[in-house]
Scaffold this motif. Structure first.
Motif, short mmCIF file in Angstrom:
data_model
loop_
_atom_site.label_atom_id
_atom_site.label_comp_id
_atom_site.label_asym_id
_atom_site.label_seq_id
_atom_site.Cartn_x
_atom_site.Cartn_y
_atom_site.Cartn_z
N ASP A 1 -0.33 -12.97 0.95
CA ASP A 1 -1.03 -12.19 2.28
C ASP A 1 -0.70 -13.40 3.29
O ASP A 1 -0.70 -14.60 3.32
CB ASP A 1 -2.39 -12.09 2.02
N THR B 1 -7.93 -12.41 -1.60
CA THR B 1 -6.52 -12.42 -0.76
C THR B 1 -6.85 -14.02 -0.21
O THR B 1 -7.79 -14.54 0.31
CB THR B 1 -6.61 -11.37 0.53
N ILE C 1 -10.54 -7.96 -5.42
CA ILE C 1 -9.17 -8.47 -4.94
C ILE C 1 -9.66 -9.70 -4.15
O ILE C 1 -10.58 -9.70 -3.35
CB ILE C 1 -8.42 -7.62 -4.01
N ALA D 1 -0.06 -4.55 -0.88
CA ALA D 1 -1.26 -4.75 -1.30
C ALA D 1 -2.13 -3.36 -2.01
O ALA D 1 -3.00 -3.33 -2.93
CB ALA D 1 -2.40 -5.00 -0.22
N PHE E 1 1.90 -7.92 2.81
CA PHE E 1 0.79 -7.05 2.59
C PHE E 1 0.90 -5.59 2.48
O PHE E 1 -0.10 -5.14 1.85
CB PHE E 1 -0.17 -7.37 3.92
N LEU F 1 -4.15 -12.49 -4.89
CA LEU F 1 -3.02 -12.16 -4.20
C LEU F 1 -2.63 -13.59 -3.27
O LEU F 1 -3.42 -13.58 -2.48
CB LEU F 1 -2.85 -11.16 -3.47
N GLU G 1 -5.16 -2.54 -5.15
CA GLU G 1 -6.09 -1.85 -4.76
C GLU G 1 -6.25 -0.80 -5.74
O GLU G 1 -7.55 -0.42 -6.04
CB GLU G 1 -5.87 -1.36 -3.27
N TYR H 1 -7.91 -4.61 3.99
CA TYR H 1 -7.87 -3.88 2.88
C TYR H 1 -8.83 -2.66 2.86
O TYR H 1 -9.96 -2.52 3.72
CB TYR H 1 -8.56 -5.09 1.88
N SER I 1 1.92 -12.22 -6.86
CA SER I 1 2.42 -11.51 -6.16
C SER I 1 2.59 -10.12 -6.73
O SER I 1 2.94 -10.03 -7.98
CB SER I 1 3.89 -11.89 -5.48
#
Length: 304
Positions: free
Chosen positions: A78, A97, A95, A85, A82, A75, A89, A106, A49
Motif C-alpha cells: 500500500d 496495512t 487487515i 485491496a 491499493f 499488505l 477485504e 479501507y 501483495s
C-alpha cells in the motif's frame, strides 16, 4: 505474493521470539493450504501483495476456516496496489496495512496500520566509528524514476565522494550505480560502512487509480539501516517519519539535492555527532521497530 521473502522469515522469527519456535510455521502461499491443514494454527497471517489474480487466496481462506483459525492479511504494498485491496477485504478477519494514509480508505470493519520493520538476526550491526567507514554515501533500492531523477541532479555535487548505489534498473549514466541485488545482510553491511545512508521512498503506482493515494509511511529500509548503525539522510516526502525517528538526533531530513553533499561534509567535520545519531536511531529500532514488536502488535489486535 511476497516480493521480499526475507520479510516473511523475519516475521516468523518475530512470532517465534514471542510464542516459542514450536508455535510458529512459515510457508509460501502455494504450500499454505497443506501447511494449515497439518499445523492447525489459531492464526494465519498472509504477508505480501494480493495483486496476482492467480494467487489461491480463496483456497487459503477455506483451509483457515476448516482449521477453525482466523485469517489476517498484512499488505505491504500500500498504497501502490491499493486497488487490489478488495480481494483481501473479502476474505480477512483483520487487515494490517503498511501505509497509514491507506488506512481510512479501507471498507473492512477491522483494519490496523502496521509499518514494516527490521530484523535483529539480519540487520543488527554495531555502530562503526566514522574513521572506519569506507563509503561517504550508500543507497540500495530499485531505480524508480523519482530516485533516478534525484541522483542525476545530485551527481555533480557528489564528485569526489565515495558513493555506492546498488539495486536494479539503474542507468549507465550514473557511474556510482551498479545493477546488483544485495541480500538483506549484505545491505546492512554496506550501510554500516557508509558515513551516510540515503533514504528515498518509492514513487511508482501499480494499481492506485481509485483514490490516487500518496505514500505516507516510511518503508522498511529506514528501520533496517538504522538497526545496522547507519546515519541516515531521509528525503522529506512527508512528516510521518518523525513519528518513528527524531530529526537532528536520530536522522537527518533533506528536500534539496545540494543538502546531500553538505551532510557528507558535516559528517567529516562532526564524526562524533554522527556516531551518536546512529546509536540513538539503532536504540530506537531495538526498542520499538523489530519484527518481534510487529508480531506482538498483530497478536494483540487479533486478541481484541
Amino acid at each position: 505474493m511476497n516480493h521480499n521473502v526475507p520479510i516473511r522469515d523475519a516475521l516468523r522469527d518475530g512470532f517465534a521470539d514471542v510464542l516459542g519456535p514450536g508455535a510458529v510455521r512459515a510457508s509460501p502461499l502455494e504450500l499454505a493450504e497443506e501447511a494449515v491443514a497439518d499445523f492447525r494454527p489459531n492464526l494465519v497471517v498472509a504477508l505480501g501483495s494480493v495483486a496476482v489474480d492467480a494467487a489461491p487466496l480463496r483456497g487459503l481462506a477455506r483451509s483457515v476456516r476448516r482449521a477453525g483459525a482466523r485469517l489476517a492479511f498484512w499488505l505491504h504494498d500500500d498504497p501502490y496496489e491499493f486497488d487490489y485491496a478488495a480481494k483481501a477485504e473479502a476474505l480477512a478477519d483483520h487487515i494490517f496495512t503498511n501505509d497509514r494514509w491507506a488506512l481510512p480508505h479501507y471498507r473492512h470493519p477491522s483494519v490496523s496500520h502496521l509499518p514494516l520493520a527490521a530484523c535483529r538476526r539480519t540487520h543488527d550491526r554495531r555502530v562503526r566509528p566514522m574513521a572506519e567507514r569506507s563509503l561517504d554515501l550508500f543507497f540500495c533500492g530499485a531505480a524508480f524514476p523519482n530516485r533516478i531523477a534525484l541522483l542525476e541532479r545530485a551527481q555533480g555535487s557528489l564528485s569526489g565522494c565515495r558513493v555506492e548505489v546498488r539495486g536494479a534498473g539503474w542507468p549507465a549514466a550514473l557511474p556510482f550505480a551498479e545493477n546488483i541485488r544485495l541480500e538483506p545482510a549484505a545491505m546492512a553491511d554496506r550501510a554500516s560502512a557508509a558515513r551516510l545512508t540515503l533514504a528515498v521512498g518509492r514513487d511508482l503506482d501499480i494499481a492506485n487509480r481509485r483514490f490516487r493515494l500518496p505514500a505516507a509511511t516510511p518503508g522498511p529500509r529506514v528501520f533496517e539501516a538504522a538497526l545496522a548503525g547507519a546515519p541516515q539522510l531521509c528525503f522529506a516526502a512527508g512528516l510521518e517519519i518523525l513519528d518513528y525517528f527524531e530529526e537532528g538526533r536520530e536522522i537527518l531530513l533533506f528536500d534539496d539535492v545540494d543538502e546531500i553533499a553538505d551532510a557528507i561534509a558535516r559528517s567529516r567535520r562532526e564524526p562524533a555527532a554522527f556516531e551518536a545519531m546512529a546509536e540513538r536511531a539503532r536504540a530506537r529500532v531495538l526498542d520499538a521497530h523489530t519484527y518481534r514488536h510487529r508480531a506482538e502488535t498483530i497478536l494483540a489486535a487479533m486478541a481484541a
